[in-house]
Enzyme design. Structure first.
Site, short mmCIF file in Angstrom:
data_model
loop_
_atom_site.label_atom_id
_atom_site.label_comp_id
_atom_site.label_asym_id
_atom_site.label_seq_id
_atom_site.Cartn_x
_atom_site.Cartn_y
_atom_site.Cartn_z
N HIS A 296 0.92 -1.33 -0.18
CA HIS A 296 -0.07 -0.05 -0.04
C HIS A 296 0.66 1.27 -0.10
O HIS A 296 1.13 1.87 0.88
CB HIS A 296 -0.64 -0.03 1.74
CG HIS A 296 -2.24 1.17 1.18
ND1 HIS A 296 -1.87 2.32 0.37
CD2 HIS A 296 -3.42 0.87 1.71
CE1 HIS A 296 -3.36 2.73 0.93
NE2 HIS A 296 -4.00 2.00 1.31
N GLU B 91 -1.07 1.22 -5.10
CA GLU B 91 -0.61 -0.13 -4.72
C GLU B 91 0.05 -1.21 -5.97
O GLU B 91 -0.84 -1.71 -6.00
CB GLU B 91 -1.60 0.06 -3.74
CG GLU B 91 -1.44 1.23 -2.92
CD GLU B 91 -3.04 1.12 -1.55
OE1 GLU B 91 -3.36 -0.22 -1.89
OE2 GLU B 91 -3.86 2.23 -2.15
C1 BG6 Z 1 -6.68 1.81 -0.42
C2 BG6 Z 1 -8.75 1.55 0.03
O1 BG6 Z 1 -6.51 0.94 -0.42
O2 BG6 Z 1 -6.59 2.50 1.39
C3 BG6 Z 1 -8.93 2.59 0.34
O3 BG6 Z 1 -8.83 1.26 -1.16
C4 BG6 Z 1 -8.76 2.45 2.13
O4 BG6 Z 1 -10.41 2.55 0.46
C5 BG6 Z 1 -8.00 3.60 1.86
O5 BG6 Z 1 -10.06 3.42 2.12
C6 BG6 Z 1 -6.72 3.89 3.62
O6 BG6 Z 1 -7.39 2.02 3.90
P1 BG6 Z 1 -6.71 2.12 6.35
O7 BG6 Z 1 -7.34 1.08 6.42
O8 BG6 Z 1 -5.67 2.37 6.12
O9 BG6 Z 1 -7.41 3.74 5.99
#
Ligand code: BG6
Length: 326
Positions: free
Chosen positions: A179, A283
């Site tokens: 991510h 990602e």
């Molecule tokens: C992304 C998702 O990968 O991560 C989103 O597609 C999400 O929907 C974002 O809001 C952040 O996720 P988190 O759990 O780290 O707040």
């Protein structure tokens, strides 16, 4: 962030290598620092095996980490490169993005070497194994080895090897993502190349399937899309910083593009109201086709990031060449 004295958990193979050191980071959490003699560096916290810094040889930070990031369990660190495993987002019964990003990983003191012909010496292997607690929410035994490598040209390589160690003969299935939060000058000035004309699932529209238009992707509002069957190379062109990020990936056919924009930014406690302007998540992921491993089988997913200076305005950089070149 303090770079204090090495912690007592230092593994011998790590301390013998001056380019790889363990020290205490924010809130006393252990982190591994990789350094190249030209000046580039990478920092990875054992909490989440979470890369929180990647700097080029000029000491410029290439990843975004929120000024409001909470370096404290159970919250995952906001920014850098969280590892989403064994579940991407809410696509299953687990907490969003799975549990790997908020577990404590360990350093492998004697990791397998690189192939003999590789010049890479600056790397660390982090390990995560299923605990009894984790088995209650995800009843599978696994070993996850993440190799973080700082390449000779300052590139950042992440290689995940996930093995099914179930003793009961049962396969397991997972989804996965690196991510990555890239640091950008101004989201409104950034273009992403390599995802044109592809199909995507729009997370903001109940994951309905659409087809992207033919131009490079630009940003003017919230984006949360899963691009499917993507090429092995994607480029982020940052006109203002005169920098192009190139993402090369292997074993990861999808690519999520996420920017929360202003409204969602305000709703996140660990994210500054205006910080969406200076970040973009691309990602490398395996989502549409989840990975299934039988006992003894291993999956490998790799992401390699490089940041190359570009002079887009003077036409020195042809983005197609960035994508097609080696
Ligand atoms: C992304 C998702 O990968 O991560 C989103 O597609 C999400 O929907 C974002 O809001 C952040 O996720 P988190 O759990 O780290 O707040």
């Amino acid at each position: 962030m303090s770079s204090a004295a090495p912690s007592p958990v230092v593994a011998p193979a790590v301390t013998e290598n001056p380019t790889v050191q363990i020290c205490r980071g924010i809130n006393g959490l252990d982190k591994v620092v990789l350094r190249d003699f030209r000046g580039s560096s990478v920092e990875v916290y054992l909490y989440g095996a979470h890369v929180t810094s990647w700097k080029n040889e000029h000491g410029e930070e290439l990843l975004f980490v929120s000024s409001k990031a909470i370096f404290k369990p159970p919250k995952a660190i906001r920014g850098g490169i969280p590892i989403c495993f064994p579940q991407f987002s809410n696509l299953g019964p687990l907490e969003a993005h799975g549990f790997a990003r908020n577990r404590f990983w360990s350093v492998d003191p004697s990791p397998p070497p690189f192939p003999v012909n590789s010049s890479n010496k600056t790397y660390v292997d982090l390990l995560l194994k299923s605990t009894e607690e984790d088995m209650k929410i995800w009843p599978h035994s696994f070993e996850f080895r993440l190799r973080v490598t700082l390449g000779p040209a300052g590139d950042l390589m992440l290689t995940s090897r996930i093995r099914n160690t179930n003793p009961d003969g049962k396969p397991f299935t997972f989804t996965f993502a690196y991510h990555t939060y890239f640091s950008v000058s101004d989201i409104s000035e950034v273009r992403v190349e390599g995802l044109e004309t592809l199909d995507y699932l729009d997370n903001l529209q109940n994951r309905q399937r659409f087809t992207e238009q033919g131009d490079a992707i630009t940003f003017e509002s919230e984006v949360d899309k899963i691009y499917l069957s993507t090429p092995t190379k994607i480029a982020i062109l940052d006109h203002e910083k005169k920098r192009t990020f190139v993402i090369r990936k292997d074993g990861l056919s999808d690519a999520v593009v996420w920017n929360p924009w202003d409204k969602k930014a305000k709703s996140m406690a660990d994210f500054g109201d205006d910080e969406y302007k200076h970040m973009l998540c691309i990602e490398a992921a395996a989502i549409e086709k989840p990975i299934t491993l039988k006992p003894g089988e291993e999956w490998k997913g790799r992401q390699e990031l490089s940041a190359v200076p570009s002079s887009y305005c003077s036409g020195q950089l042809d983005p197609r060449r960035v994508l097609q070149g080696s």
